[in-house]
Design an enzyme around this catalytic site. Structure first.
Site, PDB file in Angstrom:
ATOM      1  CE  LYS A 100      -3.992   2.057   2.435  1.00 52.18           C
ATOM      2  NZ  LYS A 100      -4.895   1.958   3.603  1.00 52.18           N
ATOM      3  CB  SER A 142      -8.080   4.033   2.445  1.00 49.24           C
ATOM      4  OG  SER A 142      -7.326   3.365   3.436  1.00 49.24           O
ATOM      5  CB  SER A 166      -8.757   1.497   5.535  1.00 52.25           C
ATOM      6  OG  SER A 166      -9.374   2.740   5.374  1.00 52.25           O
TER       7      SER A 166
END
Lengths: 494, 497
Positions: A80, A160, A184
């Site tokens: 990420k 997210s 997320s």
């Protein structure tokens, strides 16, 4: 043998160890899959095929030399783009950090490399991890590999960690890192039919992860199944003296102790989560989950978490408050974007830089956070929210006197069509309604795939455990995984 | 106690003063990062990723900084809070990389304590107790440099993240002298404790000076805060100027505005920096990157046990156990280094002379405060760079003590010691300065003096006894100061009958 990119962590690790294939072959296969899919999915902001290859070659050399191999030897993963990676652009999906190349490596990513994993690239996300659909990224939204039956509209991969969920679901990464502040990891995992766990707050070091809300942010794995999550979390977790909130506890051998035998286990079903107008497919999948856990030997108990309905407003005070302060460092003075209009002074530079560097959702949260901390409003908002946070944590403490894990849906719906909620922040925030309470209490929680809805889109079930009891969460997740027998996968359209 | 009053046109005014002193904690590393804290280093060479607030960096408290603040708290008899917490003070400025300063607003590390001051050196027995409200620890900011480029300012982050103690007094001071004495005493205590080097010219210690005026007996007036005043003298000047400025404003029918002011050392005046209306809203909230600071009783005990004898206790001991005058005790304990020097001097003196420290202390303290300090002062030196060591001083005192040289010869020897750095015994031997106790030689010298001054002998015998000193002086002169003064006295007395 199926394609190498169909394999998850355990299968790759074991195959490399046995010599069924080399780590280099695995890395090449995934690099090729990334190159093919990314133009369509936009899951990666940057790809790093050389990193993946180099790590794989080290693993192959180590194996040839008879050296012991790490937990993730030969496993190519996506990172990420919230984790600082030395020498590789780290943006938090913001324009502000576009081109920012950190001279340091986050603790979690370093641990993954030390365990033998390689990096396929930096995964897209909602800007500064603020969002539930990946639409706030400054680099364009991710498109979920999933499509509803008979409908080609682009779906949200969740957020997210939407690049992470899309990449794992599309089989272009064996696994990925995520971070979870209010859901997320879990919500995108549910949207894309994969597993993801947010461990107890403090299990994974936050050092080197771009901060959103410090008291809530936790890293965790997103992977094909529960076992892979357990293996990867073992590599990610552990005490770090560089993070004052890091838990100074040994990392249990979660993967070795996995068991779906839940005899004697009590599972709580919180009545407050059965919200008005709950999606019928989601309600059904929750009932399925209850039946599976009973089948695994667990006893199901109705419980109450009375302050649940205050969780979302509490979260949307605390998280923006911390974010408004955490993001103050992006000021154009030392790194990242600097917008210096002709004749501008310091204040003008701040205003111009931050106006240009932050997207509208980030600005919204900075404004909310600044407001709730300001003189005259602090007690009414921030102090009050902290009190409610304590009450929410107490609800869980009470519940965990009666039960061992709690089962709820992960999200109130399956993946929605991109653009559907982007004009209505409140509607978007409701995505987190089931995931936020565990975040506020710092509890371990995971999402596992439970089936598909009537449109053929995945649904997730959510397990919440006692502090430090990732094992209980993983075991209950495994019991569901085995009984749900979730085999659906997105049809390749890219 | 203080009778300091400002005589206004409409009557007397009293000044009320409180100080917030920022003291840099003497440690190798910063408060929340491992970066070094050397003064005067090249810009931006003492900066870690944490100090520059790079993305994802986190603060970790430096235990040594906490320890020094706790030791300081114990030294002023303050409450040590076993549970304290760090808060963020949010504001934007180019010298503040994080966009917030980590400080302690709501739950400081150290609670109430007190500092006893002696506002007037000449009245060492008149003391006053100044309350301390709290001590908290916080980060320093960096520094802007405006003189490096014609249109841009540069930022030096060397100080960014350096640990400070903010020591907040109560509004207990009532005169410039009291404010000055408080700051000086605080510096003395910090130096004894070793928690701050007290170097105000390097910015290690600076004061925000809160001043208000009122009619004696009335409630507090509105105060102003003058920032970053960096010497005892400037603090006193700030108080003097601010108090009279405020009296002028009030007597002209105006109102004091609560505001932040700046002191200008060149003019000795203060000027407005910003008013309360422009004040920042700092949006303080607990720093979520840091856990509450919980101190174990054993840690606090270790801090207590590690403290040296503190100035007030030392001063009392010098007076009672060593029999020093209050003045000498005050002078010798004002700086930890002076006391250390003195204690080595008396330890060595006692050893050389086979006496107790108490027996040699008075003579040693007089020699140190009048002879050595005076001589060093003339050379523009201090004890820290004195060419004379305590051991050499003790040797000199022993030579006087056993009659080898006289007190006046000792002065000459000290001068030569300062010039050459040689040991006093060597100088006395080389220069032939040993005192003469040879009765024959003394008698001869006395006889010569009396014979040469027959008229004065007459006058003495007629009752002008003051001339005795003249005969002694002449004899000593004739003997180049080497005659044993006691024997010289005896012989003269005997000859004059």
């Amino acid at each position: 043998m199926s394609e190498l990119t169909d394999l998850g962590i355990a299968a790759i690790r074991d195959g490399v160890a046995k010599g069924d294939f080399t780590a280099t072959e695995v890395a090449q296969a995934f690099n090729a899959a990334v190159a093919e899919a990314n133009p369509a999915l936009n899951a990666f902001i940057v790809t790093t095929p050389d990193h993946a290859l180099a790590a794989a070659q080290r693993v192959d050399a180590a194996r040839a030399a008879g050296q012991p191999l790490g937990k993730l030897a030969g496993v190519p993963i996506g990172m990420k783009d919230l984790f600082a990676t030395k020498g590789v652009q780290t943006t938090a999906a913001s324009h502000f950090l576009e081109g920012f190349v950190p001279p340091y490596e986050s603790t979690v990513s370093q641990r993954l490399w030390d365990a033998g994993a390689g990096m396929l690239g930096k995964l897209n996300l909602d800007q500064f991890a603020m969002g539930s659909s990946n639409e706030t990224s400054a680099f364009g939204n991710v498109i979920s590999p999933w499509r509803a039956a008979g409908d080609n509209a682009g779906r949200a991969p969740g957020g997210s960690s939407g690049g992470s969920s899309a990449a794992v679901a599309a089989r272009i990464a064996a696994a990925a890192t995520g971070t979870d502040t209010g859901g997320s990891i879990r919500q995108p995992a549910a949207f894309t039919g994969i597993s993801g766990i947010k461990p107890t707050y403090g299990r994974c070091s936050r050092w080197g992860i771009v901060a959103f809300a410090s008291s809530l942010d936790q890293a965790g794995p997103m992977a094909r199944d529960v076992t892979d999550c357990a293996i990867m979390l073992e590599a990610m977790a552990g005490f770090d003296a560089k993070d004052s909130t890091s838990l100074d506890l040994p990392v249990p051998a979660w993967s070795a102790q996995l068991s779906d035998d839940l005899k004697g286990l009590k599972v709580g079903i919180p009545r407050e989560y059965r919200i008005d107008g709950l999606n019928a497919d989601v309600a059904k999948s929750w009932d399925d989950g209850i039946a599976w856990l009973k089948d695994a030997g667990a006893q199901v108990v109705d419980i109450s978490l009375p302050h649940t309905r205050y969780a979302l407003p509490t979260y949307y005070i605390i998280a923006p408050a911390e974010a408004s302060s955490n993001l103050a460092r992006y000021d154009g003075v030392r790194y990242g974007l600097r917008d210096l209009p002709e004749g501008a002074g310091l204040q003008d530079m701040y205003a111009a830089t931050r106006a240009a560097g932050f997207g509208s959702e980030v600005k919204r949260r900075i404004m909310i956070g600044t407001y709730v901390l300001s003189a005259g409003f602090y007690d009414a908002y921030y102090t009050q929210a902290q009190k409610v946070r304590t009450l929410i944590a107490r609800d869980f403490e009470e519940a965990f006197r009666q039960v061992d894990v709690i089962l709820t849906p992960t999200a109130p719906s399956a993946a929605f069509v991109l653009g559907q909620k982007s004009d209505d922040p409140l509607e978007m925030y409701l995505n987190d309604v089931f995931s936020v309470p565990a975040s506020l209490a710092g509890l371990p929680a995971m999402s596992v795939p439970a089936g598909v809805d009537r449109q053929g889109l995945p649904l997730g079930l959510h397990l919440i455990g006692r502090p430090f009891d990732e094992q209980g969460v993983l075991n209950a997740g495994l019991a569901i995984e085995r009984r749900a027998a979730f085999t659906a996968r997105p049809e390749k359209w890219w | 106690m203080s009778s300091y009053r400002i005589q206004g046109a409409t009557g007397e005014w009293e000044v009320v003063i409180g100080l917030e002193v920022h003291a840099q904690i003497s440690t190798q590393a910063k408060l929340f990062s491992g970066a070094a804290t050397a003064f005067g280093a090249e810009p931006n060479t003492q900066v870690s990723l944490v100090d520059a607030a790079m993305p994802g960096m986190l603060p970790v408290p430096n235990a040594e900084c906490i320890r020094q603040a706790v030791r300081t708290g114990i030294a002023i008899g303050a409450v040590i809070n076993p549970w304290s917490r760090f808060d963020r003070k949010n504001y934007f400025y180019a010298d503040l990389p994080q966009g917030y300063q980590i400080s302690q607003l709501y739950h400081p590390l150290v609670g109430e304590g007190a500092v006893t001051i002696t506002p007037d050196d000449k009245k060492p027995d008149e003391t006053k107790v100044i309350g301390v409200e709290r001590i908290h620890v916080e980060q320093d900011a960096g520094k802007l440099m405006h003189d490096q480029h014609p249109t841009m300012s540069y930022v030096d982050l060397n100080r960014s993240g350096v640990a400070l103690m903010e020591i907040v007094s109560k509004p207990d001071m009532r005169s410039p002298a009291e404010a000055g004495a408080y700051l000086a005493k605080l510096r003395t205590i910090l130096r004894y404790v070793g928690s701050c080097d007290g170097n105000m010219d390097q910015g290690s210690m600076r004061a925000d000076v809160n001043v208000s005026v009122r009619r004696p007996g009335e409630p507090f007036g509105t105060r102003t805060e003058t920032k970053n005043v960096n010497s005892v003298r400037f603090v006193m000047a700030t108080v003097e100027y601010e108090a009279s400025r405020q009296v002028d404003v009030l007597e002209a029918g105006g109102k004091i505005v609560q505001e932040t002011r700046l002191f200008d050392p060149d003019t000795g005046t203060t000027r407005s920096m910003r008013s309360k209306e422009d004040a920042h809203d700092y949006r303080y909230f607990p720093d979520p990157d840091l856990l509450p600071l919980v101190l174990q009783p054993a840690f606090i005990e270790e801090c207590r046990a590690s403290l040296p004898e503190l100035p007030d206790a030392k001063r009392a001991r010098y007076e009672t156990a060593l029999g020093l005058s209050a003045y000498n005790a005050g002078v010798l304990t004002a700086e930890a280094e002076t006391a250390r020097w003195f204690e080595r001097l008396i330890a060595e003196s006692a050893r050389r002379q086979g006496k107790t420290e108490a027996e040699v202390a008075r003579a040693a303290s007089n020699w140190l405060t009048s002879e050595l300090f005076g001589a060093l002062n003339k050379l523009g030196r201090t004890l820290s760079d004195s060419p004379v060591s305590p051991e050499a001083g003790a040797e000199l005192l022993a030579l006087v003590g056993d009659g080898t040289i006289s007190g006046s010869i000792a002065k000459q020897v000290l001068e030569k010691m300062l010039e050459s750095g040689d040991a006093p015994g060597v100088i006395v031997e080389r220069e032939g300065l040993k005192q003469t106790s040879d009765t024959g030689a003394i008698e001869a010298a006395v006889d010569a003096v009396l014979a040469a001054n027959a008229d004065k002998v007459e006058q003495y015998r007629a009752g002008k006894e003051a001339l005795f000193g003249f005969f002694v002086g002449q004899t000593m002169k004739a003997m180049q100061g080497k005659g044993n003064p006691q024997l010289v006295n005896q012989v003269i007395k005997a000859r004059l009958g």
